[in-house]
Design a protein around this motif. Structure first.
Motif, PDB file in Angstrom:
ATOM      1  N   LEU A   1      41.995   1.638  13.668  1.00  0.00           N
ATOM      2  CA  LEU A   1      42.761   1.900  14.883  1.00  0.00           C
ATOM      3  C   LEU A   1      41.843   2.152  16.078  1.00  0.00           C
ATOM      4  CD1 LEU A   1      45.347   4.274  13.208  1.00  0.00           C
ATOM      5  CD2 LEU A   1      45.880   2.003  14.107  1.00  0.00           C
ATOM      6  N   VAL A   2      40.802   2.946  15.864  1.00  0.00           N
ATOM      7  CA  VAL A   2      39.841   3.217  16.943  1.00  0.00           C
ATOM      8  C   VAL A   2      39.200   1.922  17.418  1.00  0.00           C
ATOM      9  CG1 VAL A   2      37.623   4.309  17.468  1.00  0.00           C
ATOM     10  CG2 VAL A   2      39.394   5.599  16.242  1.00  0.00           C
ATOM     11  N   ARG A   3      38.820   1.068  16.468  1.00  0.00           N
ATOM     12  CA  ARG A   3      38.200  -0.216  16.840  1.00  0.00           C
ATOM     13  C   ARG A   3      39.158  -1.076  17.664  1.00  0.00           C
ATOM     14  NH1 ARG A   3      38.789  -4.860  14.197  1.00  0.00           N
ATOM     15  NH2 ARG A   3      39.432  -3.815  12.258  1.00  0.00           N
ATOM     16  N   LEU A   4      40.426  -1.118  17.280  1.00  0.00           N
ATOM     17  CA  LEU A   4      41.399  -1.924  18.022  1.00  0.00           C
ATOM     18  C   LEU A   4      41.599  -1.391  19.441  1.00  0.00           C
ATOM     19  CD1 LEU A   4      44.067  -2.510  15.223  1.00  0.00           C
ATOM     20  CD2 LEU A   4      42.486  -4.201  16.179  1.00  0.00           C
ATOM     21  N   VAL A   5      41.602  -0.075  19.594  1.00  0.00           N
ATOM     22  CA  VAL A   5      41.707   0.511  20.929  1.00  0.00           C
ATOM     23  C   VAL A   5      40.466   0.170  21.752  1.00  0.00           C
ATOM     24  CG1 VAL A   5      41.819   2.671  22.230  1.00  0.00           C
ATOM     25  CG2 VAL A   5      43.258   2.359  20.202  1.00  0.00           C
ATOM     26  N   ALA A   6      39.287   0.299  21.148  1.00  0.00           N
ATOM     27  CA  ALA A   6      38.043   0.002  21.857  1.00  0.00           C
ATOM     28  C   ALA A   6      37.971  -1.459  22.289  1.00  0.00           C
ATOM     29  CB  ALA A   6      36.848   0.354  20.969  1.00  0.00           C
ATOM     30  N   GLN A   7      38.581  -2.336  21.495  1.00  0.00           N
ATOM     31  CA  GLN A   7      38.591  -3.777  21.816  1.00  0.00           C
ATOM     32  C   GLN A   7      39.750  -4.166  22.722  1.00  0.00           C
ATOM     33  OE1 GLN A   7      38.662  -5.530  17.892  1.00  0.00           O
ATOM     34  NE2 GLN A   7      36.465  -5.254  17.579  1.00  0.00           N
ATOM     35  N   ASP A   8      40.515  -3.186  23.205  1.00  0.00           N
ATOM     36  CA  ASP A   8      41.657  -3.423  24.082  1.00  0.00           C
ATOM     37  C   ASP A   8      42.741  -4.250  23.396  1.00  0.00           C
ATOM     38  OD1 ASP A   8      42.871  -2.847  26.551  1.00  0.00           O
ATOM     39  OD2 ASP A   8      42.361  -4.828  27.349  1.00  0.00           O
ATOM     40  N   ARG A   9      42.880  -4.060  22.091  1.00  0.00           N
ATOM     41  CA  ARG A   9      43.895  -4.783  21.324  1.00  0.00           C
ATOM     42  C   ARG A   9      45.023  -3.878  20.860  1.00  0.00           C
ATOM     43  NH1 ARG A   9      40.352  -7.268  16.716  1.00  0.00           N
ATOM     44  NH2 ARG A   9      42.368  -8.094  16.004  1.00  0.00           N
ATOM     45  N   LEU A  10      44.900  -2.571  21.091  1.00  0.00           N
ATOM     46  CA  LEU A  10      45.933  -1.609  20.751  1.00  0.00           C
ATOM     47  C   LEU A  10      45.973  -0.571  21.863  1.00  0.00           C
ATOM     48  CD1 LEU A  10      47.983  -0.763  18.514  1.00  0.00           C
ATOM     49  CD2 LEU A  10      46.205   0.761  17.635  1.00  0.00           C
ATOM     50  N   HIS A  11      47.189  -0.260  22.333  1.00  0.00           N
ATOM     51  CA  HIS A  11      47.336   0.575  23.516  1.00  0.00           C
ATOM     52  C   HIS A  11      48.326   1.708  23.219  1.00  0.00           C
ATOM     53  CE1 HIS A  11      46.164  -3.497  24.749  1.00  0.00           C
ATOM     54  NE2 HIS A  11      45.413  -2.868  25.632  1.00  0.00           N
ATOM     55  N   PRO A  12      47.826   2.878  22.870  1.00  0.00           N
ATOM     56  CA  PRO A  12      48.729   3.998  22.588  1.00  0.00           C
ATOM     57  C   PRO A  12      49.691   4.252  23.742  1.00  0.00           C
ATOM     58  CG  PRO A  12      46.483   4.553  21.946  1.00  0.00           C
ATOM     59  CD  PRO A  12      46.407   3.259  22.703  1.00  0.00           C
ATOM     60  N   GLU A  13      50.973   4.398  23.398  1.00  0.00           N
ATOM     61  CA  GLU A  13      51.988   4.732  24.391  1.00  0.00           C
ATOM     62  C   GLU A  13      52.089   6.253  24.461  1.00  0.00           C
ATOM     63  OE1 GLU A  13      55.224   4.110  27.156  1.00  0.00           O
ATOM     64  OE2 GLU A  13      53.498   2.942  26.499  1.00  0.00           O
ATOM     65  N   ILE A  14      51.628   6.821  25.548  1.00  0.00           N
ATOM     66  CA  ILE A  14      51.582   8.277  25.694  1.00  0.00           C
ATOM     67  C   ILE A  14      52.554   8.679  26.794  1.00  0.00           C
ATOM     68  CG2 ILE A  14      50.124  10.263  26.195  1.00  0.00           C
ATOM     69  CD1 ILE A  14      47.758   8.589  25.095  1.00  0.00           C
ATOM     70  N   GLY A  15      53.633   9.325  26.386  1.00  0.00           N
ATOM     71  CA  GLY A  15      54.674   9.684  27.330  1.00  0.00           C
ATOM     72  C   GLY A  15      54.438  10.999  28.041  1.00  0.00           C
ATOM     73  N   ARG A  16      53.519  11.810  27.523  1.00  0.00           N
ATOM     74  CA  ARG A  16      53.221  13.087  28.179  1.00  0.00           C
ATOM     75  C   ARG A  16      51.815  13.532  27.817  1.00  0.00           C
ATOM     76  NH1 ARG A  16      57.322  18.013  27.642  1.00  0.00           N
ATOM     77  NH2 ARG A  16      58.544  16.430  28.742  1.00  0.00           N
ATOM     78  N   ILE A  17      51.086  14.001  28.830  1.00  0.00           N
ATOM     79  CA  ILE A  17      49.797  14.667  28.649  1.00  0.00           C
ATOM     80  C   ILE A  17      49.918  16.020  29.337  1.00  0.00           C
ATOM     81  CG2 ILE A  17      47.317  14.588  29.068  1.00  0.00           C
ATOM     82  CD1 ILE A  17      47.578  11.534  29.358  1.00  0.00           C
ATOM     83  N   ALA A  18      49.630  17.096  28.609  1.00  0.00           N
ATOM     84  CA  ALA A  18      49.801  18.435  29.173  1.00  0.00           C
ATOM     85  C   ALA A  18      48.764  19.377  28.579  1.00  0.00           C
ATOM     86  CB  ALA A  18      51.210  18.963  28.893  1.00  0.00           C
ATOM     87  N   ASP A  19      48.563  20.510  29.252  1.00  0.00           N
ATOM     88  CA  ASP A  19      47.715  21.561  28.701  1.00  0.00           C
ATOM     89  C   ASP A  19      48.415  22.179  27.491  1.00  0.00           C
ATOM     90  OD1 ASP A  19      45.242  23.387  29.464  1.00  0.00           O
ATOM     91  OD2 ASP A  19      46.860  24.700  28.766  1.00  0.00           O
ATOM     92  N   TRP A  20      47.623  22.675  26.547  1.00  0.00           N
ATOM     93  CA  TRP A  20      48.247  23.166  25.318  1.00  0.00           C
ATOM     94  C   TRP A  20      49.029  24.461  25.520  1.00  0.00           C
ATOM     95  CZ3 TRP A  20      45.123  25.802  20.917  1.00  0.00           C
ATOM     96  CH2 TRP A  20      44.180  26.686  21.426  1.00  0.00           C
ATOM     97  N   THR A  21      48.935  25.060  26.696  1.00  0.00           N
ATOM     98  CA  THR A  21      49.817  26.179  27.007  1.00  0.00           C
ATOM     99  C   THR A  21      51.270  25.718  27.141  1.00  0.00           C
ATOM    100  OG1 THR A  21      49.313  25.904  29.358  1.00  0.00           O
ATOM    101  CG2 THR A  21      48.033  27.545  28.132  1.00  0.00           C
ATOM    102  N   ASP A  22      51.486  24.412  27.293  1.00  0.00           N
ATOM    103  CA  ASP A  22      52.839  23.845  27.384  1.00  0.00           C
ATOM    104  C   ASP A  22      53.318  23.275  26.051  1.00  0.00           C
ATOM    105  OD1 ASP A  22      52.960  24.405  30.122  1.00  0.00           O
ATOM    106  OD2 ASP A  22      52.029  22.493  30.656  1.00  0.00           O
ATOM    107  N   THR A  23      52.656  23.640  24.949  1.00  0.00           N
ATOM    108  CA  THR A  23      53.003  23.055  23.662  1.00  0.00           C
ATOM    109  C   THR A  23      54.442  23.352  23.254  1.00  0.00           C
ATOM    110  OG1 THR A  23      50.704  23.168  22.891  1.00  0.00           O
ATOM    111  CG2 THR A  23      52.404  22.940  21.213  1.00  0.00           C
ATOM    112  N   ALA A  24      54.898  24.586  23.425  1.00  0.00           N
ATOM    113  CA  ALA A  24      56.244  24.947  22.965  1.00  0.00           C
ATOM    114  C   ALA A  24      57.305  24.076  23.632  1.00  0.00           C
ATOM    115  CB  ALA A  24      56.517  26.425  23.228  1.00  0.00           C
ATOM    116  N   GLY A  25      57.231  23.942  24.949  1.00  0.00           N
ATOM    117  CA  GLY A  25      58.197  23.114  25.655  1.00  0.00           C
ATOM    118  C   GLY A  25      58.088  21.649  25.280  1.00  0.00           C
ATOM    119  N   THR A  26      56.871  21.183  25.072  1.00  0.00           N
ATOM    120  CA  THR A  26      56.673  19.788  24.666  1.00  0.00           C
ATOM    121  C   THR A  26      57.281  19.531  23.299  1.00  0.00           C
ATOM    122  OG1 THR A  26      54.653  19.589  25.997  1.00  0.00           O
ATOM    123  CG2 THR A  26      54.916  18.046  24.160  1.00  0.00           C
TER     124      THR A  26
END
Length: 306
Positions: free
Chosen positions: A260-285
């Motif tokens: 998986l890491v290799r595919l991401v590095a080769q631009d062949r796999l693109h994680p869909e990330i709907g939220r990036i937050a500080d871990w103080t927001d973990t409960a709400g996330t």
């Protein structure tokens, strides 16, 4: 060391606690966690947490103590990891067979989004077999697993139909090359392979969409509703369909994680990330993830990410 522990409360599933750092086993490395990604299944475990539960299975960070048995990456190596538990913390002990080194081109946010969902997708597609030219139906497609399955299956030559609850949740899947519908009954079969992850009333409908001799792989029950199959109804439907149960688990995870890491590095796999937050927001996330208000993966940052 700060760690998130279960509270048993629906509105605030986790809270911070001060606990000693984990003591690695001889075949484990100690990783300073930079980012972690919760999974929707983990939110269900937090509703009635078992004693001693330390959640967290998807992490990315830096090896600060190499494994005593000499296996795995050296101190200072950036890694993605899939520990059995305990990843929602400043430090995590991770078996070396569940680690993959990260190149400079793969940041910790994308790396943390890979382990459970990505490994599930890889192993699910291996179970499905050759997909070149195959017609594939995927239910419950808008989560992390669904995005990885869609991108990998389309790249392998599949003609994939994805089922999502709403048009908005299907937008990215359509961009990846899937035909998107919003209930299994709307899918235009028959399909060579059906990948079913919602259970409940969707399972028999999805099963009916398989071609004679087709394969149905049941890999989840996201609806949290038990499925009922009527034998006589099946007998009058599609003939000779194989219904197969699937679960991703089974170490070692490192080789699949490295793929998986290799595919991401080769631009062949693109994680869909709907939220990036500080871990103080973990409960709400976690609440939003449980209630399906996040498309794809959510990633929490402990600080110092790249």
């Amino acid at each position: 060391m700060r760690r998130l522990i279960p509270t048993g409360e629906a509105a605030r599933p986790v809270a911070f606690a001060e606990l000693p750092p984990p003591v690695p086993e001889p075949d484990e490395a100690l990783v300073k966690v930079e980012a972690f990604a919760p999974n929707r299944g983990e939110t269900f475990l937090l509703e009635h947490p078992r004693p001693g539960l330390l959640p967290g299975k998807d992490v990315a960070g830096l090896v600060v103590q190499a494994a005593a048995d000499g296996s795995g990456p050296a101190i200072g190596t950036r890694v993605a990891g899939h520990p059995a538990q305990g990843g929602w913390a400043e430090y995590a002990a991770v078996p070396t067979h569940s680690l993959a080194p990260l190149p400079d081109s793969v940041d910790s946010v994308r790396a943390a989004a890979l382990p459970l969902a990505g490994i599930t997708a890889l192993r699910l597609l291996r179970t499905a077999g050759s997909l070149a030219g195959a017609r594939v139906l995927l239910t419950g497609a808008s989560g992390g697993v669904g995005h990885y399955v869609t991108e990998l299956a389309v790249a392998a030559g599949a003609e994939l139909t994805a089922v999502t609850a709403t048009p908005e949740r299907g937008e990215r899947l359509a961009e990846l090359g899937a035909e998107v519908v919003h209930e299994p009954a709307a899918a235009q079969g028959p399909f060579d392979v059906v990948l079913e992850s919602t259970g409940g009333p969707d399972l028999p409908v999805a099963l009916s969409k398989a071609r004679p001799g087709g394969l149905v792989v049941w890999f989840g029950q996201a609806s949290r509703t038990p499925a009922t199959l009527d034998f006589f109804e099946l007998l009058g439907g599609t003939e000779r369909v194989t219904l197969q149960h699937f679960h991703y688990a089974g170490a070692p995870y490192g080789p699949d994680l490295a793929t998986l890491v290799r595919l991401v590095a080769q631009d062949r796999l693109h994680p869909e990330i709907g939220r990036i937050a500080d871990w103080t927001d973990t409960a709400g996330t976690l609440v939003d993830l449980r209630e399906r208000r996040i498309r794809g993966k959510a990633v929490l940052l402990t600080g110092g990410t790249r």
